[in-house]
Design an enzyme around this catalytic site. Structure first.
Site, mmCIF file in Angstrom:
data_model
loop_
_atom_site.group_PDB
_atom_site.id
_atom_site.type_symbol
_atom_site.label_atom_id
_atom_site.label_comp_id
_atom_site.label_asym_id
_atom_site.label_seq_id
_atom_site.Cartn_x
_atom_site.Cartn_y
_atom_site.Cartn_z
ATOM 1 N NE ARG A 32 43.285 67.245 32.514
ATOM 2 C CZ ARG A 32 44.545 66.861 32.667
ATOM 3 N NH1 ARG A 32 45.415 67.066 31.677
ATOM 4 N NH2 ARG A 32 44.941 66.277 33.786
ATOM 5 C CE LYS A 48 43.167 69.964 34.955
ATOM 6 N NZ LYS A 48 42.462 69.413 36.139
ATOM 7 C CE1 TYR A 92 39.009 57.431 34.820
ATOM 8 C CE2 TYR A 92 41.253 57.955 35.435
ATOM 9 C CZ TYR A 92 40.033 58.345 34.946
ATOM 10 O OH TYR A 92 39.828 59.647 34.590
ATOM 11 C CG HIS A 122 45.684 61.588 36.138
ATOM 12 N ND1 HIS A 122 45.134 60.324 36.129
ATOM 13 C CD2 HIS A 122 44.712 62.420 35.664
ATOM 14 C CE1 HIS A 122 43.894 60.385 35.671
ATOM 15 N NE2 HIS A 122 43.619 61.641 35.387
ATOM 16 N NE ARG A 160 41.365 63.323 31.705
ATOM 17 C CZ ARG A 160 42.683 63.398 31.540
ATOM 18 N NH1 ARG A 160 43.182 63.271 30.315
ATOM 19 N NH2 ARG A 160 43.496 63.590 32.555
#
Length: 323
Positions: free
Chosen positions: A174, A198, A304, A295, A272
């Protein structure tokens, strides 16, 4: 539009927040600290959550009166969302605001500010699953080549920009993760990055030879020319010597992709998406791609697979005699 001004017809968030009763305003402040310090969310995400909660609590102040925060129940939540739906707010925005409200009520209940948590009973509007735009593999290669040609003269900013797009595409990190990298997070010998994602979760992401070559030129020929303080450990620097800003990364990616004829208009997140799609098209398994991208759930990565299936269908339609 002048920076810092609210859009026409929209209330100023600062004014609405300042106008909340003391109890509700204090709850917003505590919730904001919780999001930033305990959940480790980004500044952008925290700002979005707080804006939604301020909107919700302004409605609570109108209908609950002296009950204050304890007047926040399921009926108020539903009425708040219904009013926004009637005003034409999109389904995706409603879904986000529902998530914000549920996060707030869960926190308020645990903090003893609510006698019960009404959030779990609030239905979450389904978001339309849109396939993210991605580059074809050849278009990604052209974008990298365009960036490399710009760096041929050795300009430090051009060297940095080339390293940025190569690393973004090679790793799928990211933009905030990229800007947060320090020199010590790069293991050139093993060709891996240590990334803090994250929720302050750490992962290790590999990169290939083209990204390594671009990093080598940036670290030896570009970065020293932009460095102002020897104590600065940031991997990527801005023109004034500080840590690179995400806005500069977005401009860099737009410029590189914009040089490719017929390519969709993409930012860093588009690279990304492209990296994830090309990994799957090349035979990578979902679990590996999930780990590389950081993720939290496999369901996010599975998006995806829809992209790759759509591409296969398009190829089939163009080439098969009985398509």
């Amino acid at each position: 539009m002048t920076a810092g001004r609210p859009r026409a017809g929209r209330p100023d968030l600062g004014e609405v927040r300042a106008g909340l009763p003391e109890e509700l305003g204090s709850a917003v402040d505590s919730f904001e600290r919780h999001l930033a310090a305990e959940r480790g969310l980004s500044v952008h995400t925290v700002r979005g959550y707080v804006a939604d909660v301020v909107s919700l609590l302004s409605r609570v102040a109108e209908v609950a009166g002296d009950a204050g925060l304890r007047g926040l129940d399921l009926s108020v939540l539903r009425e708040w969302l219904s009013a926004q739906h009637s005003a034409g707010v999109s389904r995706s925005t409603l879904a986000r605001r529902t998530a914000s409200a549920r996060a707030f009520t869960a926190w308020a209940f645990k903090a003893g500010l609510l006698p019960a948590d009404p959030g779990p009973r609030l239905a979450v509007p389904s978001r339309p699953r849109r396939l993210p735009p991605v580059l074809r593999a050849d278009q990604a290669g052209e974008a990298m080549s365009a960036s490399a040609s710009g760096a041929e003269q050795g300009d430090p900013v051009a060297l940095r920009d080339h390293a940025v797009v190569e690393v973004l595409y090679a790793t799928g990190v990211r933009v905030a993760e990229l800007c947060g990298l320090d020199i010590g997070d790069v293991d050139r010998e093993r060709r891996v990055l240590r990334v803090i994602g994250k929720g302050d979760k750490e992962r290790v992401v590999p990169f290939g030879l083209p990204a390594d070559a671009a990093l080598d030129r940036w670290l030896h020929s570009g970065r020293p020319k932009l460095l102002r303080e020897s104590s600065n450990t940031a991997l990527f620097l801005g023109v004034r010597g500080g840590r690179l800003d995400p806005r500069a990364v977005r401009r860099t990616v737009h410029d590189a992709v914009g040089a490719v004829g017929g390519a969709p208009d993409l930012g860093p997140h588009g690279l990304r998406h492209s990296a994830a799609t090309h990994l799957l098209e090349g035979g990578a398994d979902l679990r590996s791609v999930q780990e590389l991208l950081g993720h939290a759930t496999l369901a996010t990565t599975q998006l995806y697979t829809h992209v790759t299936v759509e591409r296969l269908k398009a190829i089939h339609d163009r080439t098969h005699p009985r398509s």
